[in-house]
Design a protein around this motif. Structure first.
Motif, PDB file in Angstrom:
ATOM      1  N   CYS A  16       0.822  -1.215   0.000  1.00  0.00           N
ATOM      2  CA  CYS A  16       0.000   0.000   0.000  1.00  0.00           C
ATOM      3  C   CYS A  16       0.857   1.266   0.000  1.00  0.00           C
ATOM      4  O   CYS A  16       0.394   2.321  -0.444  1.00  0.00           O
ATOM      5  N   PHE A  17       2.085   1.170   0.474  1.00  0.00           N
ATOM      6  CA  PHE A  17       2.938   2.343   0.606  1.00  0.00           C
ATOM      7  C   PHE A  17       3.139   3.101  -0.715  1.00  0.00           C
ATOM      8  O   PHE A  17       2.917   4.318  -0.760  1.00  0.00           O
ATOM      9  N   PRO A  18       3.537   2.442  -1.824  1.00  0.00           N
ATOM     10  CA  PRO A  18       3.703   3.204  -3.063  1.00  0.00           C
ATOM     11  C   PRO A  18       2.399   3.806  -3.576  1.00  0.00           C
ATOM     12  O   PRO A  18       2.398   4.899  -4.143  1.00  0.00           O
ATOM     13  N   VAL A  19       1.297   3.123  -3.350  1.00  0.00           N
ATOM     14  CA  VAL A  19      -0.005   3.648  -3.778  1.00  0.00           C
ATOM     15  C   VAL A  19      -0.340   4.913  -2.987  1.00  0.00           C
ATOM     16  O   VAL A  19      -0.793   5.913  -3.557  1.00  0.00           O
ATOM     17  N   VAL A  20      -0.089   4.880  -1.684  1.00  0.00           N
ATOM     18  CA  VAL A  20      -0.367   6.046  -0.833  1.00  0.00           C
ATOM     19  C   VAL A  20       0.500   7.231  -1.255  1.00  0.00           C
ATOM     20  O   VAL A  20       0.004   8.355  -1.394  1.00  0.00           O
ATOM     21  N   VAL A  46      10.378  -8.104   5.640  1.00  0.00           N
ATOM     22  CA  VAL A  46      10.274  -6.697   6.048  1.00  0.00           C
ATOM     23  C   VAL A  46      11.426  -5.892   5.462  1.00  0.00           C
ATOM     24  O   VAL A  46      11.216  -4.811   4.878  1.00  0.00           O
ATOM     25  N   VAL A  47      12.646  -6.394   5.578  1.00  0.00           N
ATOM     26  CA  VAL A  47      13.818  -5.664   5.086  1.00  0.00           C
ATOM     27  C   VAL A  47      13.739  -5.474   3.573  1.00  0.00           C
ATOM     28  O   VAL A  47      13.956  -4.370   3.056  1.00  0.00           O
ATOM     29  N   MET A  48      13.402  -6.532   2.843  1.00  0.00           N
ATOM     30  CA  MET A  48      13.346  -6.425   1.376  1.00  0.00           C
ATOM     31  C   MET A  48      12.235  -5.482   0.918  1.00  0.00           C
ATOM     32  O   MET A  48      12.443  -4.655   0.031  1.00  0.00           O
ATOM     33  N   MET A  49      11.073  -5.592   1.518  1.00  0.00           N
ATOM     34  CA  MET A  49       9.969  -4.745   1.081  1.00  0.00           C
ATOM     35  C   MET A  49      10.216  -3.286   1.443  1.00  0.00           C
ATOM     36  O   MET A  49       9.879  -2.395   0.666  1.00  0.00           O
ATOM     37  N   GLU A  50      10.809  -3.038   2.590  1.00  0.00           N
ATOM     38  CA  GLU A  50      11.145  -1.653   2.944  1.00  0.00           C
ATOM     39  C   GLU A  50      12.220  -1.106   2.012  1.00  0.00           C
ATOM     40  O   GLU A  50      12.165   0.053   1.605  1.00  0.00           O
ATOM     41  N   MET A  51      13.207  -1.940   1.675  1.00  0.00           N
ATOM     42  CA  MET A  51      14.234  -1.491   0.744  1.00  0.00           C
ATOM     43  C   MET A  51      13.614  -1.182  -0.626  1.00  0.00           C
ATOM     44  O   MET A  51      13.942  -0.173  -1.247  1.00  0.00           O
ATOM     45  N   LEU A  52      12.706  -2.012  -1.069  1.00  0.00           N
ATOM     46  CA  LEU A  52      12.048  -1.771  -2.355  1.00  0.00           C
ATOM     47  C   LEU A  52      11.167  -0.522  -2.303  1.00  0.00           C
ATOM     48  O   LEU A  52      11.023   0.170  -3.309  1.00  0.00           O
ATOM     49  N   ASN A  53      10.608  -0.217  -1.139  1.00  0.00           N
ATOM     50  CA  ASN A  53       9.808   0.999  -1.016  1.00  0.00           C
ATOM     51  C   ASN A  53      10.657   2.257  -1.135  1.00  0.00           C
ATOM     52  O   ASN A  53      10.119   3.343  -1.369  1.00  0.00           O
ATOM     53  N   LEU A  54      11.956   2.122  -1.017  1.00  0.00           N
ATOM     54  CA  LEU A  54      12.843   3.263  -1.266  1.00  0.00           C
ATOM     55  C   LEU A  54      12.709   3.765  -2.704  1.00  0.00           C
ATOM     56  O   LEU A  54      12.915   4.947  -2.977  1.00  0.00           O
ATOM     57  N   ILE A  55      12.351   2.871  -3.613  1.00  0.00           N
ATOM     58  CA  ILE A  55      12.170   3.268  -5.016  1.00  0.00           C
ATOM     59  C   ILE A  55      11.121   4.380  -5.097  1.00  0.00           C
ATOM     60  O   ILE A  55      11.335   5.415  -5.731  1.00  0.00           O
ATOM     61  N   THR A  56       9.978   4.173  -4.447  1.00  0.00           N
ATOM     62  CA  THR A  56       8.920   5.181  -4.482  1.00  0.00           C
ATOM     63  C   THR A  56       9.313   6.431  -3.701  1.00  0.00           C
ATOM     64  O   THR A  56       8.947   7.544  -4.079  1.00  0.00           O
ATOM     65  N   PHE A  94      18.587  10.739  -7.672  1.00  0.00           N
ATOM     66  CA  PHE A  94      17.380  10.028  -7.245  1.00  0.00           C
ATOM     67  C   PHE A  94      16.981   8.976  -8.267  1.00  0.00           C
ATOM     68  O   PHE A  94      16.596   7.856  -7.918  1.00  0.00           O
ATOM     69  N   PHE A  95      17.051   9.328  -9.546  1.00  0.00           N
ATOM     70  CA  PHE A  95      16.701   8.394 -10.606  1.00  0.00           C
ATOM     71  C   PHE A  95      17.601   7.161 -10.567  1.00  0.00           C
ATOM     72  O   PHE A  95      17.124   6.026 -10.587  1.00  0.00           O
ATOM     73  N   PHE A  96      18.912   7.371 -10.488  1.00  0.00           N
ATOM     74  CA  PHE A  96      19.841   6.238 -10.482  1.00  0.00           C
ATOM     75  C   PHE A  96      19.740   5.413  -9.203  1.00  0.00           C
ATOM     76  O   PHE A  96      19.887   4.192  -9.236  1.00  0.00           O
ATOM     77  N   LEU A  97      19.446   6.033  -8.070  1.00  0.00           N
ATOM     78  CA  LEU A  97      19.261   5.274  -6.834  1.00  0.00           C
ATOM     79  C   LEU A  97      18.005   4.404  -6.914  1.00  0.00           C
ATOM     80  O   LEU A  97      18.025   3.216  -6.563  1.00  0.00           O
ATOM     81  N   GLY A  98      16.906   4.974  -7.382  1.00  0.00           N
ATOM     82  CA  GLY A  98      15.661   4.217  -7.507  1.00  0.00           C
ATOM     83  C   GLY A  98      15.777   3.082  -8.504  1.00  0.00           C
ATOM     84  O   GLY A  98      15.409   1.932  -8.216  1.00  0.00           O
ATOM     85  N   VAL A  99      16.291   3.371  -9.670  1.00  0.00           N
ATOM     86  CA  VAL A  99      16.442   2.337 -10.696  1.00  0.00           C
ATOM     87  C   VAL A  99      17.541   1.348 -10.298  1.00  0.00           C
ATOM     88  O   VAL A  99      17.441   0.158 -10.582  1.00  0.00           O
ATOM     89  N   GLY A 100      18.564   1.825  -9.600  1.00  0.00           N
ATOM     90  CA  GLY A 100      19.632   0.939  -9.130  1.00  0.00           C
ATOM     91  C   GLY A 100      19.106  -0.118  -8.175  1.00  0.00           C
ATOM     92  O   GLY A 100      19.481  -1.292  -8.268  1.00  0.00           O
ATOM     93  N   ILE A 101      18.235   0.276  -7.268  1.00  0.00           N
ATOM     94  CA  ILE A 101      17.621  -0.698  -6.360  1.00  0.00           C
ATOM     95  C   ILE A 101      16.842  -1.728  -7.165  1.00  0.00           C
ATOM     96  O   ILE A 101      16.902  -2.926  -6.895  1.00  0.00           O
ATOM     97  N   PHE A 102      16.140  -1.257  -8.185  1.00  0.00           N
ATOM     98  CA  PHE A 102      15.362  -2.152  -9.041  1.00  0.00           C
ATOM     99  C   PHE A 102      16.259  -3.214  -9.687  1.00  0.00           C
ATOM    100  O   PHE A 102      15.920  -4.389  -9.725  1.00  0.00           O
ATOM    101  N   PHE A 103      17.431  -2.811 -10.172  1.00  0.00           N
ATOM    102  CA  PHE A 103      18.294  -3.741 -10.894  1.00  0.00           C
ATOM    103  C   PHE A 103      19.156  -4.633  -9.998  1.00  0.00           C
ATOM    104  O   PHE A 103      19.542  -5.714 -10.416  1.00  0.00           O
TER     105      PHE A 103
END
Length: 182
Positions: free
Chosen positions: A42-46, A126-136, A78-87
């Motif tokens: 729900c975090f990215p949606v919010v 919890v750790v993985m999902m919170e880390m992925l929420n850094l993208i948003t 910010f773009f490279f950090l967000g996309v970097g986490i994705f990759f």
């Protein structure tokens, strides 16, 4: 499928063949973990909805000329950090799972060890999902700079797609145990 290691993976997929933990405990564990996963999704949606309503209320970004100077550099960061986490999240996932889930394969034969693995997997989720929420979060910070809702939307969609991949499930847990044995 001979050997204890392959048998453990099979047992993880088939709950009725997994006698170390009672059925009630097993179901309660997965129910709680899935609720936590839904909450994390729900975090990215919010954040996107906050950005949407800010945009509808006339928000235009804090920097008027965001294509020049320091604002542009910060946006690229910010773009490279967000996309970097994705990759790199698969590599990070493997590293984190090896640190948090203590028992692998043939070592898994007592209820206390199974419960420790469940606790480790819960922490891993919890750790993985919170880390992925850094993208948003990085997408939202970029939105605050430029006021571009599309920027935030792309980051929220990337985030949600990765959260689906890491959503807690017995099959994902089994996959992690299989990867750790290699």
């Amino acid at each position: 499928m001979e050997g204890v290691g392959c048998g453990i993976i099979f047992l993880m997929k088939k709950r009725e063949l997994y006698p170390q933990i009672s059925k009630e405990k097993y179901q309660k564990y997965w129910s709680q973990l899935r609720r936590m996963g839904v909450f994390q999704m729900c975090f990215p949606v919010v954040l996107f909805l906050i950005g949407y309503f800010m945009s509808k209320s006339g928000f235009h970004g804090k920097v008027s000329n965001y294509d020049e100077g320091l604002a542009r550099i910060i946006q690229y960061i910010f773009f490279f950090l967000g996309v970097g986490i994705f990759f790199v999240c698969d590599g990070i996932s493997t590293f984190i799972s090896r640190r948090l889930i203590p028992y692998r394969g043939s070592e898994l034969n007592e209820e206390s060890k199974v419960e420790e693995n469940f606790k480790g997997y819960s922490t891993y989720v919890v750790v993985m999902m919170e880390m992925l929420n850094l993208i948003t979060i990085f997408g939202f910070l970029g939105f605050l700079i430029c006021g571009n809702l599309t920027w935030l939307g792309v980051f929220a969609l990337l985030n949600i797609s990765m959260l689906f991949k890491y959503f807690p499930s017995p099959s994902r847990f089994s996959f992690i145990l299989t990867q750790m044995r290699k």
